[in-house]
Design an enzyme around this catalytic site. Structure first.
Site, mmCIF file in Angstrom:
data_model
loop_
_atom_site.group_PDB
_atom_site.id
_atom_site.type_symbol
_atom_site.label_atom_id
_atom_site.label_comp_id
_atom_site.label_asym_id
_atom_site.label_seq_id
_atom_site.Cartn_x
_atom_site.Cartn_y
_atom_site.Cartn_z
ATOM 1 N N PHE A 2 -9.319 -13.552 13.146
ATOM 2 C CA PHE A 2 -9.446 -13.459 14.606
ATOM 3 C C PHE A 2 -8.079 -13.322 15.262
ATOM 4 O O PHE A 2 -7.748 -13.996 16.214
ATOM 5 C CB PHE A 2 -10.206 -14.670 15.154
ATOM 6 N N GLY A 3 -7.301 -12.392 14.702
ATOM 7 C CA GLY A 3 -6.001 -12.085 15.292
ATOM 8 C C GLY A 3 -6.114 -11.023 16.374
ATOM 9 O O GLY A 3 -7.193 -10.778 16.922
ATOM 10 N N ARG A 39 -7.442 -4.949 4.913
ATOM 11 C CA ARG A 39 -6.735 -4.646 3.674
ATOM 12 C C ARG A 39 -7.751 -4.249 2.615
ATOM 13 O O ARG A 39 -8.818 -4.865 2.487
ATOM 14 C CB ARG A 39 -5.929 -5.861 3.182
ATOM 15 N N GLU A 41 -5.335 2.471 -3.077
ATOM 16 C CA GLU A 41 -4.916 3.669 -2.332
ATOM 17 C C GLU A 41 -3.789 4.415 -3.044
ATOM 18 O O GLU A 41 -2.873 3.780 -3.578
ATOM 19 C CB GLU A 41 -4.438 3.269 -0.927
ATOM 20 N N HIS A 80 -7.234 6.013 5.750
ATOM 21 C CA HIS A 80 -6.303 5.048 6.336
ATOM 22 C C HIS A 80 -5.732 5.579 7.661
ATOM 23 O O HIS A 80 -4.518 5.753 7.830
ATOM 24 C CB HIS A 80 -5.170 4.731 5.367
ATOM 25 N N GLY A 101 -6.127 3.965 10.610
ATOM 26 C CA GLY A 101 -6.132 2.896 11.595
ATOM 27 C C GLY A 101 -5.068 3.003 12.673
ATOM 28 O O GLY A 101 -5.348 2.854 13.858
#
Length: 319
Positions: free
Chosen positions: A157-158, A238, A267, A285, A287
């Site tokens: 919950f960052g 991750r 990856e 990837h 993001g």
């Protein structure tokens, strides 16, 4: 090219960042723009004052303890740093920095993209259309799930998880979370100390935990078995968080409905069973892949390098 400290970028970075670095440093670019092997990374440690890796570079103990090492700082391009052996770096007296706080919104957007694509079966639909197999609209064709009213279960919950929660609430989703401790600004009944209990209620289980030994394969066959059959797994955290073989088995058997992944255990390799499945969305990837976020990440690296070589306190030290 500047005659300043010698630095190596293991990938090509946004042009604005490369230009800034080139004004102050003697910069070597990895023109191949592919992962460097251990031998190449070790040579870079001998030839440069700073190594600037990315998440897919394995900066191991052997690389960091290279004989004849010249490098004094590893300035990572990315928020995650579990690909760097921090214990070895500390033992060698190497500084290590990362780039937190600048990719939150971009990554949260990708989590929502994966969530929507998986629940609405958008990837399946596009593949069908491109293959020429679409016969036209029909009432029972490729029916998915609405986000409205569903429970989004956040693991971690960052900042990124909170940004996902904000976006999900705009779609009418309810939010619960699992973390080391409850958040003071969240309702107490939204917190689950037991990850399994949270998974059992999750319509969408979205992963935002850090990598490392403690969290490796936290999503395994046992946890997947606790999810409801209509449940969807999303991972923008991750790759090591998920046992990909177990996930592939759960998806193939329809023990969960779908998954959306942006990160992977090995990856750039992806488990072949996942690639063959129709009910998983796979992104390479992406993001942080906005020009705004990727430029800000590079500028963070530059700021940390400037401070290090000026003998000033680092902005983002992790070792």
């Amino acid at each position: 090219m500047s005659a300043g400290p010698r630095i190596l970028l293991t990938r090509r970075w946004p042009a604005m960042v490369e230009q800034r670095l080139a004004a102050s440093y003697h910069v070597t670019f990895n023109e191949d723009d592919r992962p460097m092997d251990a031998a190449a990374l070790a040579q870079a440690m001998r030839d440069h004052d700073a190594l600037c890796p990315t998440v897919t570079d394995r900066v191991t103990r052997e690389v960091l303890l290279t004989q004849g090492r010249r490098a004094r700082i590893v300035a990572n391009y990315g928020a995650g740093y579990d690909h760097i052996d921090l214990d070895a770096a500390r033992g060698a007296g190497l500084a290590v920095t990362n780039t937190p706080d600048v990719l939150t919104d971009a990554t949260a957007d990708i989590a929502m993209t994966l969530m929507l694509m998986a629940m609405r079966r958008a990837g399946e639909g596009e593949r069908e259309l491109r293959a020429g197999d679409w016969s036209g609209w029909r009432p029972t064709h490729m029916i998915g799930q609405s986000l409205d009213g569903k429970l989004l279960a956040l693991v971690g919950f960052g900042r990124i998880a909170r940004a996902v929660a904000k976006r999900a609430q705009a779609f009418g989703m309810r939010v619960a979370y699992h973390s080391r401790r409850p958040a003071a600004d969240m309702p107490i009944n939204a917190y689950f100390a037991d990850l399994g209990a949270l998974a059992q209620q999750a319509d969408v289980l979205s992963l935002h935990a850090p990598g490392g030994v403690e969290t490796r394969h936290m999503v395994d066959a046992a946890l997947l078995a606790r999810m409801p059959a209509h449940g969807v797994l999303v991972n923008t955290g991750r790759g090591s968080l998920v046992d990909e073989a177990a996930l592939a088995q759960a998806l193939a058997a329809r023990r969960i409905a779908a998954a959306g992944l942006d990160v992977y255990e090995g990856e750039p390799q992806v488990h072949p069973s996942l690639i063959a499945l129709p009910n998983v969305v796979l992104l390479p990837h992406l993001g942080s892949a906005t020009i705004e976020a990727r430029t800000a990440m590079g500028m963070k690296v530059a700021d940390n390098l400037d401070r290090f070589f000026a003998g000033e306190p680092l902005l983002d030290p992790v070792a």
